[in-house]
Design a protein around this motif. Structure first.
Motif, PDB file in Angstrom:
ATOM      1  N   THR A  16      -0.199  11.475 -17.273  1.00  0.00           N
ATOM      2  CA  THR A  16      -0.480  10.830 -15.990  1.00  0.00           C
ATOM      3  C   THR A  16      -0.661  11.870 -14.895  1.00  0.00           C
ATOM      4  OG1 THR A  16       0.759   8.848 -16.621  1.00  0.00           O
ATOM      5  CG2 THR A  16       0.398   9.195 -14.267  1.00  0.00           C
ATOM      6  N   ALA A  20      -4.119  12.570 -12.768  1.00  0.00           N
ATOM      7  CA  ALA A  20      -4.158  12.576 -11.300  1.00  0.00           C
ATOM      8  C   ALA A  20      -4.741  13.886 -10.775  1.00  0.00           C
ATOM      9  CB  ALA A  20      -2.757  12.354 -10.744  1.00  0.00           C
ATOM     10  N   GLU A  37      -5.318   3.067 -13.787  1.00  0.00           N
ATOM     11  CA  GLU A  37      -4.096   2.946 -14.590  1.00  0.00           C
ATOM     12  C   GLU A  37      -4.158   1.643 -15.377  1.00  0.00           C
ATOM     13  OE1 GLU A  37       0.171   4.029 -13.224  1.00  0.00           O
ATOM     14  OE2 GLU A  37      -0.047   1.891 -12.822  1.00  0.00           O
ATOM     15  N   ILE A  44       0.868   6.406 -11.059  1.00  0.00           N
ATOM     16  CA  ILE A  44      -0.038   7.026 -10.088  1.00  0.00           C
ATOM     17  C   ILE A  44       0.525   6.884  -8.681  1.00  0.00           C
ATOM     18  CG2 ILE A  44      -2.322   6.828  -9.036  1.00  0.00           C
ATOM     19  CD1 ILE A  44      -3.363   6.021 -11.818  1.00  0.00           C
ATOM     20  N   ALA A  71      -7.743   4.588  -6.287  1.00  0.00           N
ATOM     21  CA  ALA A  71      -6.923   4.237  -7.448  1.00  0.00           C
ATOM     22  C   ALA A  71      -6.952   2.739  -7.671  1.00  0.00           C
ATOM     23  CB  ALA A  71      -5.484   4.725  -7.268  1.00  0.00           C
TER      24      ALA A  71
END
Length: 330
Positions: A16, A20, A37, A44, A71
Motif C-alpha cells: 500500500t 501511494a 483501494e 490510503i 483517491a
C-alpha cells in the motif's frame, strides 16, 4: 507506457505504501493520478493523513510540479448498484435490493462477481475521457490484493465464465479483460529481501505470466544498508574470527574508559559484537541470493531504502522522489 499500475505483494511488504508513493511519482509535473483501494482497509487515508475515503474520487495530494493525486475506495456493494443502474436501469429497485440484503447475497454466492465489480470500476477510470477526448487520468494505480490472490482477482473473465456466458455480466468481464491484458496495464510486485516474500513473488510472477497478465516491475522495499564492507564481512564470518576478537579486545583495553579496563570487560564486549557481525553477514548473504533470484526474472527491479523513522507523509514523498530518480516518472 502503461496507464493502469496494479500493485500487489505479500502481506507485510508495504504494498500500500509503495502504491501511494508510485501514485505521487507518476503524478509529478502536472499529471493526474487516481489511487484506487479495493480491500476496504482505508490504508490510503491513513498514509495521506486524511479522513476515511468515501465511494467517490477525492483529491488527496499535490505532487511535485503541480500534479494531482486523487483517491477512491471502491465498495463492491455500491459498485453493484451502479452496475444495476447502468445495465438494467433499476434505480429505486436497486436500492430496495440493498435493503433486502440481496446484494450481499449475490456477491457472497458469486465471489467472481465481486472481483468483476472492483476491477470494472477501476478499468472504467482508465478508459474515461473528458469532453475534449483526453483521458481524465494520466495514470491509475490500484492497491490490489496480496500476491497469493492477485492472479485470480485479475483473471475475472475465467471467474465469471460459470456465472454468465452471455449478457451484461459476460460483456463487462470481457471489457475488463481487454484492459487488464493489454499494454495499458502492468502488474508490479512488492517484496522484501527475505526468503518467503522472494519465493512468493517468483511464484506470483509465474502465475501471472501463465494467465497472460502483463507483469511490470519488482519493487524491493525496506532495503537495509550494508554496515560492513567486504573485508569486515569476511573477517567476521571466516576463520580469522578468533584473531579479530583478540585484536578488538586489546584495542578496547587500550582505548576504552578506565572503568572498562578495571572491570576487565573488554573481552566480554567483543563476543556479542562479533556475534552481531556474523548475523549481519548471514543476512547479507541471504539478501544477495534473494536479489540475484529476482534479477534473474528478467524484469526491471527497483529498490526503496528502509525508512528508520517509519513512513509518514514526508517519507511518502521521499519514496516518490526515489522512484522518479530510478526512472519511474512517465
Amino acid at each position: 507506457m502503461s496507464r493502469l499500475h496494479v500493485v500487489s505483494g505479500k502481506g507485510g511488504t508495504g504494498k500500500t505504501t509503495v502504491a501511494a508513493a508510485l501514485a505521487l511519482a507518476l503524478a509529478a509535473e502536472g499529471k493526474r493520478t487516481l489511487l484506487v483501494e479495493v480491500e476496504g482497509r482505508q490504508g490510503i487515508a491513513q498514509l495521506f493523513e486524511t479522513e476515511s475515503l468515501p465511494y467517490e474520487e477525492r483529491k488527496i495530494a499535490v505532487a511535485p510540479g503541480g500534479g494531482e493525486v486523487f483517491a477512491l475506495a471502491i465498495d463492491a456493494e455500491r459498485a453493484l448498484l451502479d452496475y444495476l443502474q447502468m445495465f438494467y436501469k433499476l434505480g429505486t429497485a436497486g436500492r430496495a435490493l440493498k435493503k433486502l440484503g440481496a446484494i450481499d447475497f449475490a456477491t457472497t454466492i458469486a465471489p467472481g462477481l465481486r472481483d468483476v465489480l472492483l476491477t470494472g470500476k477501476t478499468c472504467e477510470a482508465v478508459r474515461r475521457k473528458d469532453r475534449g477526448g483526453r483521458f481524465v487520468y494520466d495514470h491509475v494505480v490500484m492497491d490490489a490484493p496480496p500476491t497469493g490472490r492477485i492472479t485470480r482477482f485479475l483473471n475475472v473473465n475465467d471467474e465469471v465464465a460459470g456465472l454468465a456466458r452471455v449478457g451484461p455480466v459476460h460483456h463487462q468481464a470481457q471489457a475488463v479483460m481487454q484492459v487488464l491484458k493489454s499494454p495499458q496495464t502492468a502488474v508490479h510486485l512488492v517484496t522484501l529481501l527475505e526468503e518467503m516474500p522472494v519465493q512468493e513473488t517468483m511464484d506470483g510472477i509465474a502465475e501471472l505470466r501463465t494467465a497472460g497478465l502483463p507483469v511490470g516491475s519488482v519493487v524491493i522495499n525496506m532495503v537495509r544498508p550494508e554496515i560492513l564492507d567486504s573485508a569486515a564481512v569476511e573477517a567476521a564470518a571466516g576463520e580469522r574470527r578468533e584473531a579479530v576478537a583478540e585484536m578488538l579486545a586489546y584495542a578496547l583495553e587500550r582505548t576504552a574508559h578506565g572503568g572498562i579496563r578495571r572491570a576487565g570487560s573488554a573481552g566480554q564486549l567483543v563476543g556479542p559484537l562479533l556475534d552481531e557481525a556474523r548475523e549481519h553477514t548471514e543476512r547479507l548473504a541471504l539478501e544477495r541470493r534473494g536479489r540475484s533470484s529476482l534479477e534473474g526474472l528478467g524484469l526491471p527491479v527497483h529498490e526503496l531504502q528502509l525508512l528508520g523513522e517509519g513512513v509518514d507523509l514526508a517519507g511518502l514523498y521521499r519514496m516518490a522522489r526515489e522512484l522518479r530518480r530510478q526512472g519511474w516518472s512517465e
